[in-house]
Scaffold this active site. Structure first.
Site, PDB file in Angstrom:
ATOM      1  N   GLY A  37       1.055  -0.883   0.001  1.00 31.17           N
ATOM      2  CA  GLY A  37      -0.189   0.512   0.494  1.00 31.17           C
ATOM      3  C   GLY A  37       0.915   1.055   0.131  1.00 31.17           C
ATOM      4  N   GLY A  39       0.447   4.588   1.320  1.00 29.10           N
ATOM      5  CA  GLY A  39       0.394   5.451   1.656  1.00 29.10           C
ATOM      6  C   GLY A  39       1.201   4.341   3.204  1.00 29.10           C
ATOM      7  N   GLU A 136      -4.522   6.091  -3.115  1.00 28.38           N
ATOM      8  CA  GLU A 136      -5.298   4.984  -3.554  1.00 28.38           C
ATOM      9  C   GLU A 136      -6.343   5.086  -2.572  1.00 28.38           C
ATOM     10  OE1 GLU A 136      -1.584   2.057  -4.407  1.00 28.38           O
ATOM     11  OE2 GLU A 136      -2.107   2.177  -2.420  1.00 28.38           O
ATOM     12  N   LEU A 211      11.848  10.280 -12.623  1.00 25.64           N
ATOM     13  CA  LEU A 211      12.162   8.964 -13.964  1.00 25.64           C
ATOM     14  C   LEU A 211      13.273   8.080 -14.448  1.00 25.64           C
ATOM     15  CD1 LEU A 211      13.945  12.557 -14.812  1.00 25.64           C
ATOM     16  CD2 LEU A 211      11.665  12.044 -15.466  1.00 25.64           C
ATOM     17  N   GLY A 215      16.545   9.554 -12.998  1.00 28.91           N
ATOM     18  CA  GLY A 215      17.022  10.215 -11.710  1.00 28.91           C
ATOM     19  C   GLY A 215      15.573  11.140 -11.564  1.00 28.91           C
ATOM     20  N   ASP A 243       8.095   5.516  -3.550  1.00 23.11           N
ATOM     21  CA  ASP A 243       7.608   5.621  -1.589  1.00 23.11           C
ATOM     22  C   ASP A 243       8.788   5.288  -0.796  1.00 23.11           C
ATOM     23  OD1 ASP A 243       4.845   5.576  -3.565  1.00 23.11           O
ATOM     24  OD2 ASP A 243       4.949   3.179  -2.438  1.00 23.11           O
ATOM     25  N   ARG A 276      17.451  -4.552  -4.137  1.00 19.00           N
ATOM     26  CA  ARG A 276      17.571  -5.772  -2.840  1.00 19.00           C
ATOM     27  C   ARG A 276      15.894  -6.007  -3.552  1.00 19.00           C
ATOM     28  NH1 ARG A 276      19.859  -2.762   2.055  1.00 19.00           N
ATOM     29  NH2 ARG A 276      18.376  -1.081   2.337  1.00 19.00           N
ATOM     30  N   SER A 282      12.487  -3.928   1.528  1.00 20.62           N
ATOM     31  CA  SER A 282      14.336  -3.643   0.198  1.00 20.62           C
ATOM     32  C   SER A 282      14.352  -1.662   1.192  1.00 20.62           C
ATOM     33  CB  SER A 282      13.721  -3.395  -0.705  1.00 20.62           C
ATOM     34  OG  SER A 282      13.101  -2.333  -1.358  1.00 20.62           O
TER      35      SER A 282
HETATM   36  P1  ADP Z   1       7.816   4.987  -8.793  1.00 20.48           P
HETATM   37  O1  ADP Z   1       8.410   3.662  -7.899  1.00 20.48           O
HETATM   38  O2  ADP Z   1       6.833   5.797  -7.983  1.00 20.48           O
HETATM   39  O3  ADP Z   1       7.313   4.635 -10.940  1.00 20.48           O
HETATM   40  P2  ADP Z   1      10.442   5.885 -10.361  1.00 20.48           P
HETATM   41  O4  ADP Z   1      10.539   4.656 -10.502  1.00 20.48           O
HETATM   42  O5  ADP Z   1      10.372   7.279 -11.234  1.00 20.48           O
HETATM   43  O6  ADP Z   1       9.116   6.288  -8.931  1.00 20.48           O
HETATM   44  O7  ADP Z   1      11.398   5.747  -8.910  1.00 20.48           O
HETATM   45  C1  ADP Z   1      12.010   6.939  -8.603  1.00 20.48           C
HETATM   46  C2  ADP Z   1      13.245   7.132  -7.545  1.00 20.48           C
HETATM   47  O8  ADP Z   1      14.031   5.842  -7.660  1.00 20.48           O
HETATM   48  C3  ADP Z   1      14.288   7.959  -8.821  1.00 20.48           C
HETATM   49  O9  ADP Z   1      13.722   9.095  -8.878  1.00 20.48           O
HETATM   50  C4  ADP Z   1      14.927   7.058  -8.947  1.00 20.48           C
HETATM   51  O10 ADP Z   1      15.991   7.818  -7.788  1.00 20.48           O
HETATM   52  C5  ADP Z   1      15.459   6.360  -7.700  1.00 20.48           C
HETATM   53  N1  ADP Z   1      15.478   4.844  -8.974  1.00 20.48           N
HETATM   54  C6  ADP Z   1      15.050   3.504  -9.362  1.00 20.48           C
HETATM   55  N2  ADP Z   1      14.533   3.429 -10.531  1.00 20.48           N
HETATM   56  C7  ADP Z   1      15.905   3.256 -10.307  1.00 20.48           C
HETATM   57  C8  ADP Z   1      17.702   2.427 -11.097  1.00 20.48           C
HETATM   58  N3  ADP Z   1      16.768   1.481 -11.757  1.00 20.48           N
HETATM   59  N4  ADP Z   1      18.953   3.210 -10.591  1.00 20.48           N
HETATM   60  C9  ADP Z   1      18.411   4.147  -9.557  1.00 20.48           C
HETATM   61  N5  ADP Z   1      17.567   4.221  -8.984  1.00 20.48           N
HETATM   62  C10 ADP Z   1      16.164   4.312  -9.282  1.00 20.48           C
END
Ligand code: ADP
Length: 295
Positions: A37, A39, A136, A211, A215, A243, A276, A282
């Site tokens: 979840g 939250g 959610e 992203l 990043g 999260d 992890r 994780s």
């Molecule tokens: P969500 O899980 O909400 O889709 P993102 O995938 O954008 O969010 O990930 C959130 C943040 O986690 C990113 O801004 C980045 O800093 C970190 N992150 C996500 N995937 C990776 C990755 N493969 N390697 C390193 N950092 C990551």
């Protein structure tokens, strides 16, 4: 001190070679129940990152409900305002295939009861340094929490997931909006994250678009956008990366860290989590984040 208002779900995950089609039955390889979840995940992330955290939410009076509560307790989250309501807890039914693809059914269960605040919730929010919100749980409850924060001058961070049209009043009560790139595109109809963030600034003062491995991008009214690269790591499970990022960012901002450094710290935290397996399992603890961030 951080307040989280939002969902608590038990994730029921089946791992299969190939997901079944309609009418088909397949044999899975493994099954796991994982507390989740958005939250609860953000609450665990913030607590492990070093803040005092109160979770405002609801679980059912089933076995999942007690499991979810003790998982939060175990991570040091205050669950005094987590109600137990009649009926099932929220569940997410997840099928993960060998290509890493997934299909998910979320049944809100107890989360659907979060339509209003108790007096205790309002007092908790008023005393917090920041309020974390996601989508959610029913919008009317989210809106009530955002209003309570606004009335007390508490900074509100909203993760607009799952993506949906947002009432202008909710955006007006949001200080920092944190969509991922897909949510940013869904909210604005603009695919380019920088342009989407710029468009969102007409409704909220600050936006962070995450992203994934690329990043994050920070935009604020009257300032040039800032891009924060992700750490270069080998990702094994990116569930809960967003999260973890939000929880860590909220803790760092609540401690008075300026935005660019807080984003760096959140990026170090989420990079640890993707190396992890699991979502909340994780999430890194403060000493690990400080170690990885070099601070
Ligand atoms: P969500 O899980 O909400 O889709 P993102 O995938 O954008 O969010 O990930 C959130 C943040 O986690 C990113 O801004 C980045 O800093 C970190 N992150 C996500 N995937 C990776 C990755 N493969 N390697 C390193 N950092 C990551």
């Amino acid at each position: 001190h951080i307040a989280v208002f939002g969902s608590t779900n038990m994730d029921l995950v089946a791992y299969v070679a190939k997901a079944p089609q309609r009418g088909e039955t397949v044999t899975g390889r493994e099954f796991r129940t994982l507390p989740g979840g958005k939250g609860a995940n953000q609450a665990v992330a913030a607590a492990r990152a070093g803040a005092t955290v109160a979770m405002i939410g609801a679980v059912g009076n089933d076995a999942f409900g007690s499991g979810l509560r003790s998982a939060l307790d175990h991570s040091g989250v205050d669950t005094d305002l987590l109600r137990t309501v009649e009926g099932p807890s929220g569940t997410a039914h997840i099928v993960v295939d060998d290509d890493g693809g997934n299909a998910i059914v979320v049944v809100p269960g107890a989360n659907a009861s979060l339509t209003a605040l108790s007096a205790g919730d309002t007092a908790e929010i008023a005393a917090a340094d920041a309020l974390l919100l996601q989508l959610e749980t029913p919008l009317e409850g989210v809106l009530a929490a955002a209003r309570a924060a606004r009335e007390s001058g508490v900074r509100t961070l909203l993760t607009p997931a799952p993506a949906q049209p947002l009432p202008p009043e909710l955006l007006a009560a949001t200080d920092l909006l944190l969509p991922n790139e897909h949510e940013a595109a869904a909210l604005t109809g603009i695919d380019d994250p920088a342009a989407a963030a710029a468009a969102l600034l007409s409704q909220v003062p600050e936006v962070v678009v995450t992203l994934g491995a690329a990043g994050s991008l920070y935009a604020a009214r009257g300032a040039a956008p800032v891009t924060v690269p992700a750490r270069r790591v080998t990702a094994v499970d990116t569930t809960g990366a967003g999260d973890t990022f939000v929880g860590a960012l909220a803790v760092s901002l609540a401690e008075g860290t300026p935005m660019p450094q807080a984003l760096e710290w959140a990026s170090a935290a989420s990079a640890l989590s993707v190396q992890r397996p699991g979502a909340s399992a994780s999430m890194p603890y403060r000493t690990e984040i400080d170690g990885a961030a070099g601070g």
